[in-house]
Write an enzyme that holds these catalytic residues in place. Structure first.
Site, PDB file in Angstrom:
ATOM      1  N   TYR A 135      64.270  -9.568 133.448  1.00 18.38           N
ATOM      2  CA  TYR A 135      65.260  -8.733 133.736  1.00 18.38           C
ATOM      3  C   TYR A 135      64.830  -7.131 133.417  1.00 18.38           C
ATOM      4  O   TYR A 135      65.337  -5.961 134.442  1.00 18.38           O
ATOM      5  CB  TYR A 135      66.278  -9.096 133.213  1.00 18.38           C
ATOM      6  CG  TYR A 135      67.451 -10.330 134.270  1.00 18.38           C
ATOM      7  CD1 TYR A 135      66.971 -11.493 134.452  1.00 18.38           C
ATOM      8  CD2 TYR A 135      68.453  -9.566 134.533  1.00 18.38           C
ATOM      9  CE1 TYR A 135      67.450 -12.326 134.839  1.00 18.38           C
ATOM     10  CE2 TYR A 135      69.775 -10.864 134.985  1.00 18.38           C
ATOM     11  CZ  TYR A 135      68.867 -11.558 135.234  1.00 18.38           C
ATOM     12  OH  TYR A 135      69.192 -12.896 136.452  1.00 18.38           O
ATOM     13  N   LYS A 190      60.189 -22.479 128.813  1.00 18.28           N
ATOM     14  CA  LYS A 190      59.225 -22.914 129.480  1.00 18.28           C
ATOM     15  C   LYS A 190      58.093 -22.920 128.949  1.00 18.28           C
ATOM     16  O   LYS A 190      57.007 -22.006 129.040  1.00 18.28           O
ATOM     17  CB  LYS A 190      59.087 -22.393 130.536  1.00 18.28           C
ATOM     18  CG  LYS A 190      58.177 -22.370 131.997  1.00 18.28           C
ATOM     19  CD  LYS A 190      58.734 -24.610 132.336  1.00 18.28           C
ATOM     20  CE  LYS A 190      57.636 -24.901 133.449  1.00 18.28           C
ATOM     21  NZ  LYS A 190      58.161 -25.630 134.198  1.00 18.28           N
ATOM     22  N   ASP A 222      63.260 -27.034 133.427  1.00 18.20           N
ATOM     23  CA  ASP A 222      63.208 -28.096 134.670  1.00 18.20           C
ATOM     24  C   ASP A 222      64.187 -29.154 133.836  1.00 18.20           C
ATOM     25  O   ASP A 222      65.244 -29.451 134.697  1.00 18.20           O
ATOM     26  CB  ASP A 222      62.248 -28.022 135.253  1.00 18.20           C
ATOM     27  CG  ASP A 222      61.181 -28.806 133.962  1.00 18.20           C
ATOM     28  OD1 ASP A 222      61.440 -28.534 133.017  1.00 18.20           O
ATOM     29  OD2 ASP A 222      59.923 -28.541 134.712  1.00 18.20           O
ATOM     30  N   ASP A 246      70.649 -17.129 133.338  1.00 15.83           N
ATOM     31  CA  ASP A 246      71.789 -16.996 134.289  1.00 15.83           C
ATOM     32  C   ASP A 246      71.857 -18.280 135.135  1.00 15.83           C
ATOM     33  O   ASP A 246      72.761 -18.445 136.066  1.00 15.83           O
ATOM     34  CB  ASP A 246      70.609 -15.843 135.023  1.00 15.83           C
ATOM     35  CG  ASP A 246      71.294 -15.539 136.598  1.00 15.83           C
ATOM     36  OD1 ASP A 246      72.250 -15.429 136.588  1.00 15.83           O
ATOM     37  OD2 ASP A 246      70.533 -15.372 137.550  1.00 15.83           O
ATOM     38  N   ASP A 250      75.031 -21.169 135.826  1.00 15.52           N
ATOM     39  CA  ASP A 250      76.031 -20.811 136.912  1.00 15.52           C
ATOM     40  C   ASP A 250      76.013 -22.684 137.409  1.00 15.52           C
ATOM     41  O   ASP A 250      76.368 -23.032 137.786  1.00 15.52           O
ATOM     42  CB  ASP A 250      74.886 -20.500 138.288  1.00 15.52           C
ATOM     43  CG  ASP A 250      75.958 -18.733 139.168  1.00 15.52           C
ATOM     44  OD1 ASP A 250      76.349 -18.470 137.897  1.00 15.52           O
ATOM     45  OD2 ASP A 250      75.455 -19.147 140.139  1.00 15.52           O
TER      46      ASP A 250
HETATM   47  C1  IPM Z   1      75.337 -13.044 136.030  1.00 10.38           C
HETATM   48  C2  IPM Z   1      75.003 -12.260 137.510  1.00 10.38           C
HETATM   49  C3  IPM Z   1      73.882 -10.905 137.261  1.00 10.38           C
HETATM   50  C4  IPM Z   1      73.296 -11.148 136.432  1.00 10.38           C
HETATM   51  C5  IPM Z   1      73.869 -10.014 138.300  1.00 10.38           C
HETATM   52  C6  IPM Z   1      74.742  -9.557 138.897  1.00 10.38           C
HETATM   53  C7  IPM Z   1      73.180  -9.146 138.005  1.00 10.38           C
HETATM   54  O1  IPM Z   1      74.360 -13.264 137.822  1.00 10.38           O
HETATM   55  O2  IPM Z   1      76.469 -12.299 135.065  1.00 10.38           O
HETATM   56  O3  IPM Z   1      75.000 -13.581 135.930  1.00 10.38           O
HETATM   57  O4  IPM Z   1      72.065 -11.754 137.459  1.00 10.38           O
HETATM   58  O5  IPM Z   1      72.722 -11.437 135.298  1.00 10.38           O
HETATM   59 MG    MG Z   2      74.184 -15.375 137.307  1.00 11.53          MG
END
Ligand code: IPM
Ligand code: MG
Length: 361
Positions: A135, A190, A222, A246, A250
């Site tokens: 990042y 990884k 993975d 990240d 999710d």
């Molecule tokens: C998160 C989001 C952010 C990230 C974006 C909006 C930059 O997806 O907080 O997970 O990738 O960290």
């Molecule tokens: Mg995110």
């Protein structure tokens, strides 16, 4: 206690307004100051993270953040896009430790796409390193390739990198968090392919020597992605880098079926923190009054616990949220047959009312 309130874009303003109401309903004294961030700040000041907003964030004990982003900004130069506001805040304030709990509320077990028995009672804590990795790694950019498969062709590149102290400090955070839970950490890497993540694994293993009471295992990313949907309750604390965190956070949030319920905290070494819902700005439903404010309200509870030293008030908010769910109120994202559909504002007000009840004993 000074709180910077940064609602941002999309549903951000609606959900943050409800969390602010809940904070005001506590018998605590806060100084709250609001500022623009993301697309809203770009519209007003030409930058997603104006100097004045950054200054306010820096001098506050905690930041209550809504969400940023809208497709209409997709064609702006990268430094002007709304997402740069959150990345800039993380970097400028050194918010390296990101806590993303994925908890399945019993009342909402039917909202998940997984079988109820797989997720009933689920309580995972993902700890994502937030200021390093690909990042933020330099160098990055576009250039003309001088080697590789297509010399002379246009190419783009990013740099994945982690230093030993960066990995050490997030490993300490994970082991200490595990001590307060079931004393088990899974470090996700990884290492079979990437030098950066073989190093990650080595450093986490070194730090683990200081925590003999905590169990540590290592998993490739993975495989972790697969195990999360196969047998999610196997996990307790998961620690990983910025990029993998990240993606996995999710995935983990969706296990619960209710991303509208999940809070998050991002802390620096002084326990100054930014608190935001795990979901995004949802521009498609903005202004309709149907967004779920509970993730933001629960983020305010995390703020009270981690940055403002008010664990009692945090407990009260969490209890109030549970009682509102138990009473059958649902925003549309978590609604099911037999429950009562309410608006963003009605949900916020129901939490305030449940809170007032607990004060009166
Ligand atoms: C998160 C989001 C952010 C990230 C974006 C909006 C930059 O997806 O907080 O997970 O990738 O960290
Ligand atoms: Mg995110």
């Amino acid at each position: 206690m000074k709180i910077a309130v940064l609602p941002g874009d999309g549903i951000g303003t609606e959900i943050v307004a409800e969390a602010v109401k809940v904070l005001h309903a506590l018998d605590l004294k806060f100084e709250m100051e609001e500022a623009l961030v993301g697309g809203a700040a770009y519209e007003a000041h030409g930058h997603p993270l104006p100097e004045s907003t950054l200054k306010l964030a820096k001098e506050s004990d905690a930041i209550l953040f809504g969400a940023v982003g809208d497709w209409k900004y997709d064609n702006l130069d990268r430094p002007l896009r709304p997402e740069q506001a959150i990345l800039g805040l993380r970097k400028s304030l050194g918010l390296f430790a990101n806590f993303r709990p994925a908890i399945c509320y019993e009342e909402l077990v039917g909202a998940s796409s997984l079988k109820p028995e797989l997720i009933s009672g689920l309580d995972i804590l993902i700890i994502r390193e937030l200021t390093g990795d690909i990042y933020f790694g330099q160098p990055r950019g576009r250039r003309v390739a001088t080697d590789g498969h297509f010399p002379g062709a246009e190419e783009a590149f990013d740099t994945m990198r982690y230093s030993r102290p960066e990995i050490e400090r997030i490993a300490h955070v994970a082991f200490q968090a595990a001590r307060k839970r079931s004393k088990k950490v899974t470090s996700v890497d990884k290492a079979n392919v990437l030098e950066t993540f073989q190093f990650w694994k080595d450093v986490v293993t070194d730090v683990h020597k200081e925590y003999p009471d905590v169990a540590l295992d290592h998993m490739y990313v993975d495989n972790a992605a697969m195990q999360l949907v196969k047998e999610p309750k196997k996990f307790d604390v998961v620690v990983t880098g910025n990029m993998f965190g990240d993606i996995l956070s999710d995935e983990a949030s969706m296990l619960t079926g209710s991303i509208g319920m999940l809070p998050s905290a991002s802390l620096n070494s002084q326990n100054q923190g930014l608190y935001e819902p795990s979901h995004g700005s949802a521009p498609d439903i903005a202004g309709k009054g149907i967004a779920n404010p509970l993730a933001t309200i629960l983020s305010a509870a995390m703020m009270l616990r981690f940055s403002l030293n008010q664990a009692n008030s945090a407990d009260r908010i969490e209890t109030a949220v549970k009682s509102v769910l138990a009473s059958g109120l649902r925003t549309v994202d978590i609604w099911s047959e037999g429950t009562q559909k309410v608006s963003t504002r009605e949900m916020g007000e129901a939490v305030v009312k449940a809170l007032t009840k607990t004060t009166k004993g």
